[in-house]
Design a protein around this motif. Structure first.
Motif, PDB file in Angstrom:
ATOM      1  N   VAL A 176       0.834  -1.200   0.000  1.00 35.81           N
ATOM      2  CA  VAL A 176       0.000   0.000   0.000  1.00 35.81           C
ATOM      3  C   VAL A 176       0.871   1.253   0.000  1.00 35.81           C
ATOM      4  O   VAL A 176       0.691   2.157  -0.823  1.00 35.81           O
ATOM      5  N   SER A 179       2.955   1.791  -3.177  1.00 42.45           N
ATOM      6  CA  SER A 179       2.145   2.048  -4.372  1.00 42.45           C
ATOM      7  C   SER A 179       1.381   3.364  -4.286  1.00 42.45           C
ATOM      8  O   SER A 179       1.033   3.949  -5.310  1.00 42.45           O
ATOM      9  N   GLN A 262      -5.516   0.652  -9.190  1.00 43.58           N
ATOM     10  CA  GLN A 262      -5.623  -0.646  -8.526  1.00 43.58           C
ATOM     11  C   GLN A 262      -4.281  -1.353  -8.629  1.00 43.58           C
ATOM     12  O   GLN A 262      -3.546  -1.174  -9.598  1.00 43.58           O
ATOM     13  N   ILE A 263      -3.985  -2.162  -7.642  1.00 46.68           N
ATOM     14  CA  ILE A 263      -2.780  -2.978  -7.700  1.00 46.68           C
ATOM     15  C   ILE A 263      -3.039  -4.269  -6.941  1.00 46.68           C
ATOM     16  O   ILE A 263      -3.792  -4.280  -5.960  1.00 46.68           O
ATOM     17  N   LYS A 264      -2.424  -5.339  -7.423  1.00 48.95           N
ATOM     18  CA  LYS A 264      -2.590  -6.640  -6.777  1.00 48.95           C
ATOM     19  C   LYS A 264      -1.224  -7.234  -6.486  1.00 48.95           C
ATOM     20  O   LYS A 264      -0.242  -6.951  -7.176  1.00 48.95           O
ATOM     21  N   THR A 455      -6.012  -1.911  -3.146  1.00 49.04           N
ATOM     22  CA  THR A 455      -4.917  -2.871  -3.073  1.00 49.04           C
ATOM     23  C   THR A 455      -5.434  -4.226  -2.637  1.00 49.04           C
ATOM     24  O   THR A 455      -6.172  -4.325  -1.647  1.00 49.04           O
TER      25      THR A 455
END
Length: 969
Positions: A176, A179, A262-264, A455
């Motif tokens: 988090v 990013s 968004q990020i994964k 996230t």
């Protein structure tokens, strides 16, 4: 007027809220800034903080934080920090690395000791030795035992961060932050990413210190009752050795995004075969720096309104959604220059990530439209105000809290004094609260804020193996690039570092570390006034102490009336009392009522072996605090929750069980040593066995089965909860503990007596808690690359009856042999030994340990180390350190509670004095006595390891060990 000519007095203000005269100084020569808080707090605090923005993720600031405390110009010993741990009366002694700063705080209630701590720390940060060997030891190095051995990485920080990156919660937090602020230093890992740490060079390490560890980049705080002029004199003696050197350490602002992102990611973990519950998702925002104290308070209040307790609307919506097992995030964090906020769920099916995101955003939008009720606002403001005025910082000295509060603004060029007051800001917020202020803030900070990041992470069963292989391949490539000469040099360097780590400091250098003498110690114990009696048919303990107009009340219920099969239900039973509502109000209304009328009501359990060995002191407590005018309402609430809690509230109880399970699973890796300790001792004594049922691996197994039982057989669960209440709430097996001054006690006693008189009464005898105790030989597996290694036994059962002087011997053992062998040479983050004099339970433990068998060998060598003898200086220092622990200042509520608990465990003042005498009179014979006991532990102790499966299997194969392997995560 300035108190020292080398300093310019910039501001001088009285801050009533913290009862301090605040003086802000600037050192004329270097520009160093000093906040001097003069008050009557005996627990004196000093802290020096540097802005240390990392340019990458090699962990340079973190490694430096460790290394400056490994010897300095004035104190050229290997570990002055450990010498202070060994022989200081400190109430706080540590250092910490943050994403943008490094802080070095110390505290002590003893003036001479306080000055000693300040002196060592100032020399450490400004004039450290910082040898290449220290860098290798604390940061990273290649280790090669022989030409046939594999090349490996070693280093304390390297291995510490392997442990951090093995924890899913830490993986999430790191992802988090990195990013959300990708274009700033916050996009780096200040602690260090294990993949990047080996890229750091010694030259970079030295240059970082030269650049940032300078008075021109320093923020210093003093707080307490020490002499204000002396503070400046101490600082100028150091600062005057430097010339001004402006440091470019400003934290650049992250440019705002025009649209959400968004990020994964993934973490090393397992997947539930029955139902995917391995995911986490959170919705996060970057927020502009607060403009002043009012906005900072507003952020805190808004966070509490949204998610500060189980009844807060956003938390309630998330936990009742059925999408996950527990909330993550919880509000606005102001640690960074640009604050962040986040709300989400753990224990979700990764496929439901978008549903969680939508729920967060929809709930926030709904709150803007419907607003917070007057009851919600009143409860939040009262709770917030109560804690602001009480200033109860728990185990942390108040001065440290002031320091970090001031730094939030001060570090970035703001006002350090403004954040320490709150009256004007709080009054303004109270005025605005009913005028839509918080609803408008939700819109501004969240709904209209496009710098938003969703996230998500999920378990990857193969990631651990991939990471291990990637590291092995990287090392293999390095080894392949080394010719015979380079390989032999690596072996020589490995042997040289180990030899240096084995070296003993010169006595004349050790003597330079300032210390107290035994003559500086009080011979007598500190006592707490206690009046015992009866109130309304229950046992009473009253402590006449100054409590600043607050009444502290503990209602204790003896657990010995419950069958042992009921004990694992107690943590959730306690939560159910406060979080299910009553027949007259739902749990939201109850929570708001508690917030409006009290400073908080909480539940917990306490366990200990009684001093006479007669069994276990085991109690359930319901504790509350309130101002006198609200004590009647607090008692009404306590009566309602004890007698009328909605134990039939299935859905609410199921939510709590899921939260409890998810929270426990999240604690397994960061708290691995404590879980190993609990597991070890569960096979030794009754109290140890109970502790395991209430908070060990057995409790986790119970929670997992309970969640299923709630769905399949709720009637049995409800019946059990009712049974516990009917048996436990009984004034004949109850203690009432009150801490307040005499005037308050006179005022509230009649109401308290009437309340207790109305509670149920029954003649109940102790039930049979006898259990078959079997020592554990276990390997508990987790998806991680570090181990937590424990070995222990009951020394009384092995025939060793030790005195309180054993605590001095353990202080010496932990700060010499265990520190050197497990941490310095072994590369673990920590290693220690623990002994409980009452029960006889003893345990060796390691934390974030790359080793297993090697650490067990270290444990087995402890007796030999003690037999090597101890010098007079070390003996004196170890006595001083233990007395410092005994005399650690407590806040007034803790004093009353501790006095009560000593009575319940049979620890009289006469016994306390006897133990103090034994500690003060510790001799070499006590070292020999513990050495004898540790030889028995080496021969007969049992082993519990929490760690990676491969390491545990390898240990069993290599030693033909008998560790029974079972999976925890």
């Amino acid at each position: 007027m300035t108190l020292h000519p080398a300093f310019e007095l910039v501001r001088d203000e009285k801050i009533n809220e913290i009862n301090s005269q605040a003086q802000l100084y600037r050192h004329r020569k270097t520009g160093a800034e000093v906040l001097s808080l003069v008050n009557d707090d005996e627990n004196k605090v000093f802290g020096i903080t540097f802005k240390t923005p990392p340019e990458d993720s090699t962990g340079i600031a973190h490694i430096l934080e460790h290394s400056v405390l490994c010897g300095s110009r004035k104190y050229p010993v290997k570990k002055p920090f450990v010498e202070l741990l060994k022989g200081s009366m400190h109430t706080f002694l540590n250092a910490m690395t943050f994403p943008d700063k490094t802080a070095y705080p110390v505290a002590s209630a003893n003036l001479k000791d306080f000055y000693n701590l300040v002196d060592v720390y100032l020399d450490a940060v400004f004039f450290p030795l910082l040898t290449e060997d220290t860098f290798a030891q604390e940061g990273w190095h290649y280790e090669l035992e022989n030409l046939d051995a594999p090349l490996v990485y070693k280093g304390v920080v390297f291995n510490e961060m392997k442990g951090v990156y093995s924890n899913p919660d830490s993986v999430m937090q790191t992802l988090v932050q990195r990013s959300l602020y990708p274009d700033t230093i916050y996009g780096n890992s200040s602690g260090g990413d294990p993949k990047d740490i080996p890229a750091l060079s010694y030259e970079q390490f030295r240059a970082f210190h030269t650049k940032y560890y300078h008075p021109s980049n320093a923020r210093v705080v003093f707080a307490g009752d020490d002499d204000a002029a002396k503070r400046l004199e101490i600082l100028d003696n150091v600062f005057s050795q430097f010339e001004a050197a402006p440091v470019d350490a400003d934290i650049k602002l992250q440019p705002r995004w025009n649209a959400p992102r968004q990020i994964k990611g993934t973490y090393a973990g397992t997947i539930d075969a029955e139902k995917r519950r391995d995911g986490m998702v959170s919705v996060n925002w970057m927020i502009d720096p607060p403009s002043g104290r009012e906005e900072t308070l507003s952020h805190g209040l808004l966070s509490y309104l949204l998610a500060g307790n189980s009844a807060a609307p956003l938390r309630k919506k998330l936990t009742e959604s059925g999408l996950g097992e527990g909330m993550i995030g919880g509000g606005i964090s102001t640690w960074l220059r640009q604050p962040s906020a986040g709300f989400g769920l753990k224990g979700i099916d990764p496929a439901d990530a978008e549903k969680v995101e939508k729920l967060v955003l929809d709930t926030l939008a709904e709150l803007v439209e419907t607003g917070f009720s007057p009851e919600q606002r009143e409860a939040a403001i009262n709770t917030f105000e109560f804690h602001l005025r009480e200033q109860n910082t728990g185990s942390q000295p108040r001065g440290m809290s002031y320091m970090f509060t001031a730094l939030g603004s001060w570090l970035h060029g703001g006002d350090p004094l403004g954040p320490l007051s709150f009256e004007t800001a709080l009054a303004a917020l109270k005025e605005k609260a009913g005028q839509g202020h918080f609803e408008a803030e939700i819109r501004r900070l969240f709904l209209e804020n496009t710098h938003r990041l969703t996230t998500g992470i999920e378990a990857d069963p193969e990631q651990g193996a991939r990471d291990t292989k990637a590291e092995a391949d990287k090392l293999a490539a390095v080894r392949a690039g080394m010719d015979d000469a380079a390989l032999k040099d690596a072996i020589v360097q490995t042997e040289r570092l180990k030899a240096l780590q084995e070296e003993v400091d010169k006595p004349e250098d050790l003597a330079k570390i300032p210390t107290l003498t035994l003559a500086d110690l009080d011979r007598e114990i500190r006592t707490v006034p206690t009046e015992e009696g009866d109130i309304g048919g229950a046992r009473l303990m009253y402590h006449d102490l100054p409590t600043l107009g607050i009444v502290y009340l503990d209602l204790g219920f003896d657990l010995h009336v419950l069958d042992k099969e009921l004990l694992p239900y107690l943590p959730l039973f306690g939560r159910a009392l406060l979080q299910t509502g009553t027949s007259k109000e739902d749990f939201v209304s109850l929570t708001q009522r508690i917030g409006r009328s009290t400073g908080g009501i909480a539940q917990h359990r306490s366990l200990a072996t009684k001093l006479d060995g007669s069994g276990t002191a085991a109690w359930f407590f319901l504790s509350g605090k309130a101002v006198p005018a609200k004590v009647g309402e607090m008692l009404d609430i306590m009566g309602d929750v004890l007698l009328d809690a909605r134990l039939d509230n299935r859905e609410r109880f199921r939510q709590m069980a899921l939260e409890e399970k998810a929270g426990f699973e999240a604690r397994v890796i960061p708290s691995g040593n404590s879980l190993v300790d609990t597991r070890l001792k569960s096979g030794l004594t009754e109290a140890g066995w109970i502790a395991e049922q209430l908070g060990g691996i057995s409790y986790l197994e119970f929670l997992r089965s309970l969640v299923k039982q709630i769905d399949s057989d709720w009637a049995s669960v409800e019946a059990t909860l009712r049974q516990i209440r009917d048996i436990l709430v009984n004034k004949k097996r109850m203690v009432v503990n009150v801490t307040a001054d005499d005037a308050l006690w006179t005022e509230i006693r009649p109401g308290l007596e009437a309340f207790v008189s109305g509670l149920p009464a029954a003649d109940r005898a102790d039930v049979d808690w006898s259990v078959s105790l079997h020592p554990h030989w276990e390997g508990l597996t987790i998806p991680g690359q570090v181990n937590y290694v424990g070995k222990g036994a009951n020394l009384k059962a092995l025939g060793h009856d030790l005195s309180a002087a054993s605590s001095v011997v353990l202080r010496y053992l932990n700060t010499t042999y265990m520190w050197d062998k497990v941490r310095v040479q072994g590369g673990a983050y920590g290693g220690s030994s623990r002994f409980d004099l009452s029960s006889g339970n003893f345990a060796f433990l390691s934390y974030r340990d790359p080793n297993l068998l090697r650490t067990l060998d270290v444990y087995d060598g402890a007796a030999k180390a003690l037999r090597a003898g101890i010098g007079d200086t070390d003996l004196t220092r170890s006595v001083i350190g233990v007395v410092g622990d005994l005399d650690r200042p407590e806040f007034v509520d803790s004093k009353g509670y501790s006095a009560m608990w000593r009575i319940l465990t049979g620890t009289t003042d006469a016994i306390r004095q006897q133990r103090r005498n034994e500690i003060l009179n510790t001799s070499r014979a006590d070292f020999a006595a513990l050495a004898d006991a540790l030889e028995a532990v080496a021969a007969e102790g049992h082993v519990v390891v929490l760690g990676g499966e491969a390491a545990i299997v390898a240990a069993n194969d290599q030693r033909q060990s008998k560790l029974k392997i079972s999976k925890v995560l």
